[in-house]
Design a protein around this motif. Structure first.
Motif, PDB file in Angstrom:
ATOM      1  N   GLY A  45       0.861  -1.426  -0.103  1.00  0.00           N
ATOM      2  CA  GLY A  45       0.212   0.423  -0.171  1.00  0.00           C
ATOM      3  C   GLY A  45       0.695   1.090   0.708  1.00  0.00           C
ATOM      4  O   GLY A  45       0.517   1.988   0.558  1.00  0.00           O
ATOM      5  N   LEU A  46       2.357   1.190  -0.786  1.00  0.00           N
ATOM      6  CA  LEU A  46       2.785   2.541  -0.633  1.00  0.00           C
ATOM      7  C   LEU A  46       1.818   3.009  -2.013  1.00  0.00           C
ATOM      8  O   LEU A  46       1.614   2.661  -2.641  1.00  0.00           O
ATOM      9  N   VAL A  47       1.818   4.549  -2.022  1.00  0.00           N
ATOM     10  CA  VAL A  47       1.460   5.613  -2.082  1.00  0.00           C
ATOM     11  C   VAL A  47       2.905   6.014  -3.703  1.00  0.00           C
ATOM     12  O   VAL A  47       3.208   6.931  -3.523  1.00  0.00           O
ATOM     13  N   PRO A  48       2.584   5.715  -4.448  1.00  0.00           N
ATOM     14  CA  PRO A  48       3.555   6.289  -5.192  1.00  0.00           C
ATOM     15  C   PRO A  48       3.324   7.657  -6.000  1.00  0.00           C
ATOM     16  O   PRO A  48       1.994   7.941  -6.321  1.00  0.00           O
ATOM     17  N   ILE A  49       3.620   8.457  -5.752  1.00  0.00           N
ATOM     18  CA  ILE A  49       3.701   9.820  -6.296  1.00  0.00           C
ATOM     19  C   ILE A  49       4.630  10.023  -7.604  1.00  0.00           C
ATOM     20  O   ILE A  49       6.125   9.594  -7.742  1.00  0.00           O
ATOM     21  N   LYS A  50       3.962   9.708  -8.884  1.00  0.00           N
ATOM     22  CA  LYS A  50       4.770   9.613 -10.146  1.00  0.00           C
ATOM     23  C   LYS A  50       5.175  11.094 -11.453  1.00  0.00           C
ATOM     24  O   LYS A  50       4.100  11.803 -10.762  1.00  0.00           O
ATOM     25  N   VAL A  51       6.693  11.101 -11.463  1.00  0.00           N
ATOM     26  CA  VAL A  51       7.029  11.605 -11.930  1.00  0.00           C
ATOM     27  C   VAL A  51       7.486  11.822 -13.510  1.00  0.00           C
ATOM     28  O   VAL A  51       7.731  10.331 -13.601  1.00  0.00           O
ATOM     29  N   PRO A  52       6.993  12.661 -14.456  1.00  0.00           N
ATOM     30  CA  PRO A  52       7.898  11.749 -15.839  1.00  0.00           C
ATOM     31  C   PRO A  52       8.989  11.557 -15.447  1.00  0.00           C
ATOM     32  O   PRO A  52       9.772  12.237 -15.101  1.00  0.00           O
ATOM     33  N   ASP A  53       9.837  10.555 -16.502  1.00  0.00           N
ATOM     34  CA  ASP A  53      11.067  10.213 -16.601  1.00  0.00           C
ATOM     35  C   ASP A  53      11.343   9.449 -18.199  1.00  0.00           C
ATOM     36  O   ASP A  53      11.609   8.225 -18.532  1.00  0.00           O
TER      37      ASP A  53
END
Ligand SMILES: *Cc1c(COP(=O)(O)O)cnc(C)c1O
Length: 349
Positions: A106-114
């Motif tokens: 249940g980690l919450v992903p903070i998505k960053v463009p890569d």
């Protein structure tokens, strides 16, 4: 039919020397843990010491897979539900999933463009300011960008930024040795930019099974507890570690041959007017098939009929991976088969 199999470097078979080392390995029970937090398998302990030394970290831990290695590392760094900054095309997010599944950790992903595997620094800075992230993850080489090497200067920038926020950095270095060999930078120097690293023995390094995580002593002792809970503690695992030792001693340098084969394959395709988009840096060639008005799945099916196996990356992209068990001749033959098919399929304008 004999296939030229370019789906993945996970296809590599263990070498004869590995099989022999596995047979002769001195073994013990890695689950019997002594005062130093080490088990009783001497071969496994030797591999862990060797991996820690090569990566320049205090300790290493053997894992059954890279997937469990990353999961264990993320569980060790974070508490359930913590926000974690991760590239939107990260393998751990897209393919492995476990750390971020509500049903699992249940980690919450903070998505960053890569783009090209590099977390966009402006986005990263903003994400770190606006969220209470507990960890940042990078991937090197970057799988979904076609094996892109993440440059060292860039890793230093990320490290400085992440440190300024008081956070740890985890590197999914499944193919960190491909990055090292391709860039001429020691794996140790690359690993020094991260607090923990996961790398695979089972890909280009040709072991049948196994990955390692490395970090501080404190981190690895805590990771050992999580590994046990996840069922990843193995008893006479020295039988596998023996292959891993062979990987680290004798199969790192030859990764340069895999990179050479990938370059030869890409050059042959380019000569036929097939545009690769991105430059080949390591052992992967990424191909965008959308000009053929064909899905990557259909392209894959057509190539399989012609004797070449490839892996689909997205609805429009396929990946060709070179490794120990395909020769340069195989790669050039594959390039011929692909360009023949390409020319036949290309819509006339
Ligand atoms: C293969 C891979 C993993 C997972 O390793 P497995 O041993 O297959 O579980 C993790 N990260 C990346 C980037 C990979 O390519």
């Amino acid at each position: 039919m004999e296939f030229i199999d370019l789906r993945s470097d996970t296809l590599t078979q263990p070498t004869l020397a590995m099989r022999k080392a596995m047979m002769e390995a001195e073994l013990g029970d890695d689950g019997r843990v002594g005062s130093q937090g080490k088990g009783e398998d001497p071969t496994l302990n030797k591999l862990e010491a060797m991996a820690a030394d090569i990566l320049g970290k205090e300790r290493a831990l053997f894992m059954p897979s890279g997937t469990m290695g990353n999961l264990t590392a993320l569980m060790t760094h974070c508490k359930r539900g913590n926000p974690v900054v991760v590239g939107e095309h990260a393998h751990v997010l897209i393919s492995e999933k476990g750390p971020f599944m509500p049903e699992l950790y249940g980690l919450v992903p903070i998505k960053v463009p890569d783009p090209a595997g590099k977390l966009d620094l402006a986005f990263l800075e903003k994400a770190l300011k606006e969220n209470s992230a507990r960890l940042v993850c990078v991937e090197n080489t970057h799988n979904f960008s076609g094996g892109a090497v993440i440059p060292l200067e860039y890793l230093h920038k990320i490290r400085t930024l992440v440190r300024a926020h008081g956070l740890p950095l985890h590197m999914d270095g499944a193919r960190i040795f491909n990055a090292a060999v391709a860039s001429g930078v020691e794996a140790k120097t690359i690993a020094a930019t991260a607090d923990s690293v996961q790398f695979c023995l089972s890909k280009g390094l040709s072991s049948p099974v196994g990955s390692m995580i490395v970090g501080t002593e404190k981190f690895i002792l805590a990771a050992r507890e999580w590994r046990k809970i996840l069922g990843g503690q193995m008893r006479q695992a020295g039988v596998l570690a023996a292959a891993g030792i062979e990987s680290l001693q004798n199969l790192v340098g030859r990764l340069a041959e895999d990179h050479q084969k990938a370059k030869a394959l890409a050059t042959a395709l380019e000569k036929e007017g097939i545009f690769m988009g991105e430059k080949v840096q390591t052992n992967m060639v990424k191909l965008d098939v959308s000009v053929l008005k064909l899905s990557s799945k259909d392209f894959q099916t057509e190539l399989t009929k012609r004797g070449v196996k490839v892996h689909t990356l997205s609805p429009t992209e396929v990946r060709l991976v070179t490794h120990k068990d395909v020769s340069e001749q195989d790669c050039l033959a594959a390039a011929r088969i692909i360009s023949q098919f390409w020319k036949k399929r290309l819509p006339r304008s």
